[in-house]
Design a protein around this motif. Structure first.
Motif, short mmCIF file in Angstrom:
data_model
loop_
_atom_site.label_atom_id
_atom_site.label_comp_id
_atom_site.label_asym_id
_atom_site.label_seq_id
_atom_site.Cartn_x
_atom_site.Cartn_y
_atom_site.Cartn_z
N ASN A 3 53.94 -42.72 59.77
CA ASN A 3 55.16 -43.16 60.43
C ASN A 3 56.31 -42.31 59.88
O ASN A 3 56.70 -42.45 58.73
N PHE A 4 56.87 -41.44 60.72
CA PHE A 4 57.94 -40.55 60.28
C PHE A 4 59.33 -41.17 60.45
O PHE A 4 60.34 -40.53 60.22
N ASP A 5 59.37 -42.44 60.88
CA ASP A 5 60.65 -43.12 61.03
C ASP A 5 61.16 -43.73 59.73
O ASP A 5 62.32 -44.10 59.63
N LYS A 6 60.28 -43.85 58.74
CA LYS A 6 60.67 -44.44 57.47
C LYS A 6 61.39 -43.41 56.60
O LYS A 6 61.07 -42.23 56.63
N THR A 7 62.33 -43.91 55.82
CA THR A 7 63.02 -43.05 54.88
C THR A 7 62.13 -42.84 53.66
O THR A 7 61.62 -43.80 53.09
N MET A 8 61.96 -41.58 53.28
CA MET A 8 61.15 -41.28 52.10
C MET A 8 62.03 -41.31 50.86
O MET A 8 63.21 -40.98 50.91
N LYS A 9 61.46 -41.72 49.75
CA LYS A 9 62.17 -41.70 48.47
C LYS A 9 61.87 -40.40 47.77
O LYS A 9 60.75 -39.92 47.76
N PHE A 10 62.91 -39.84 47.17
CA PHE A 10 62.75 -38.62 46.40
C PHE A 10 62.84 -38.98 44.94
O PHE A 10 63.84 -39.56 44.49
N ASN A 11 61.80 -38.69 44.17
CA ASN A 11 61.80 -38.95 42.74
C ASN A 11 61.80 -37.63 41.99
O ASN A 11 61.19 -36.66 42.40
N PHE A 12 62.47 -37.60 40.88
CA PHE A 12 62.52 -36.41 40.07
C PHE A 12 62.50 -36.80 38.60
O PHE A 12 62.89 -37.89 38.24
N GLU A 13 62.03 -35.86 37.78
CA GLU A 13 62.10 -36.09 36.34
C GLU A 13 63.49 -35.70 35.89
O GLU A 13 64.07 -34.72 36.35
N GLU A 14 64.02 -36.49 35.01
CA GLU A 14 65.38 -36.27 34.53
C GLU A 14 65.47 -34.95 33.76
O GLU A 14 64.79 -34.74 32.77
N LEU A 15 66.30 -34.05 34.25
CA LEU A 15 66.58 -32.80 33.57
C LEU A 15 67.68 -33.08 32.55
O LEU A 15 68.66 -33.74 32.89
N PRO A 16 67.54 -32.62 31.33
CA PRO A 16 68.62 -32.85 30.38
C PRO A 16 69.94 -32.31 30.92
O PRO A 16 70.06 -31.12 31.20
N LYS A 17 70.90 -33.20 31.13
CA LYS A 17 72.16 -32.83 31.77
C LYS A 17 72.89 -31.74 30.99
O LYS A 17 73.46 -30.84 31.58
N GLU A 18 72.87 -31.84 29.70
CA GLU A 18 73.59 -30.86 28.89
C GLU A 18 72.98 -29.46 29.03
O GLU A 18 73.70 -28.48 29.06
N GLU A 19 71.66 -29.39 29.13
CA GLU A 19 71.01 -28.09 29.29
C GLU A 19 71.43 -27.44 30.61
O GLU A 19 71.81 -26.27 30.65
N ALA A 20 71.37 -28.18 31.70
CA ALA A 20 71.75 -27.64 33.00
C ALA A 20 73.22 -27.25 33.00
O ALA A 20 73.60 -26.19 33.51
N ARG A 21 74.05 -28.08 32.41
CA ARG A 21 75.48 -27.80 32.35
C ARG A 21 75.75 -26.51 31.58
O ARG A 21 76.52 -25.65 32.02
N THR A 22 75.10 -26.37 30.44
CA THR A 22 75.28 -25.18 29.61
C THR A 22 74.83 -23.92 30.35
O THR A 22 75.53 -22.90 30.34
N VAL A 23 73.68 -23.99 31.02
CA VAL A 23 73.17 -22.84 31.76
C VAL A 23 74.11 -22.48 32.91
O VAL A 23 74.47 -21.31 33.09
N LEU A 24 74.53 -23.48 33.68
CA LEU A 24 75.42 -23.20 34.81
C LEU A 24 76.75 -22.60 34.35
O LEU A 24 77.28 -21.69 34.99
N LEU A 25 77.28 -23.11 33.24
CA LEU A 25 78.53 -22.54 32.72
C LEU A 25 78.34 -21.10 32.26
O LEU A 25 79.20 -20.25 32.49
N ASN A 26 77.21 -20.82 31.61
CA ASN A 26 76.93 -19.44 31.20
C ASN A 26 76.79 -18.53 32.41
O ASN A 26 77.33 -17.42 32.45
N VAL A 27 76.05 -18.99 33.42
CA VAL A 27 75.87 -18.20 34.65
C VAL A 27 77.22 -17.97 35.31
O VAL A 27 77.55 -16.85 35.72
N TYR A 28 78.00 -19.03 35.43
CA TYR A 28 79.34 -18.92 36.05
C TYR A 28 80.19 -17.88 35.31
O TYR A 28 80.78 -16.99 35.93
N ASN A 29 80.27 -18.01 34.00
CA ASN A 29 81.09 -17.09 33.19
C ASN A 29 80.58 -15.67 33.28
O ASN A 29 81.37 -14.72 33.35
N THR A 30 79.27 -15.50 33.29
CA THR A 30 78.68 -14.17 33.40
C THR A 30 79.03 -13.53 34.73
O THR A 30 79.41 -12.36 34.80
N LEU A 31 78.90 -14.30 35.81
CA LEU A 31 79.23 -13.79 37.14
C LEU A 31 80.70 -13.40 37.22
O LEU A 31 81.05 -12.33 37.75
N GLU A 32 81.56 -14.24 36.69
CA GLU A 32 83.00 -13.95 36.70
C GLU A 32 83.29 -12.69 35.89
O GLU A 32 84.06 -11.83 36.32
#
Length: 88
Positions: A3-32
């Motif tokens: 039945n494709f009319d039902k809404t599917m749930k998306f589950n994910f494993e929690e990524l350490p927020k600080e790690e992602a934040r640190t990486v994104l800030l480094n990538v952002y600064n590097t690109l700039e």
């Protein structure tokens, strides 16, 4: 038959927020630092998965590739929504 009319749930494993934040800030600064538009480049990478959007400088490409793109997007949306709710 599924039945494709039902809404599917998306589950994910929690990524350490600080790690992602640190990486994104480094990538952002590097690109700039390299003269690119950081937002455009990061969005290009997240949509396409093509690491060529991110330079190797400061190990930015290797760092961002260690993170799952879906997890990055989930955290970005969550952060955006939380900021919007706080400003209401």
């Amino acid at each position: 038959m599924e039945n494709f009319d039902k809404t599917m749930k998306f589950n994910f494993e929690e990524l350490p927020k600080e790690e992602a934040r640190t990486v994104l800030l480094n990538v952002y600064n590097t690109l700039e630092e390299r003269g690119y538009s950081p937002i455009n480049q990061i969005v290009g990478y997240l949509l396409s998965g093509d690491p060529a959007y991110i330079p190797r400088h400061n190990d930015a490409r290797n760092q961002i590739r260690r993170l799952d793109r879906d997890d990055i997007m989930e955290q970005l949306v969550t952060s955006y929504i939380n900021q919007e709710k706080k400003s209401e």
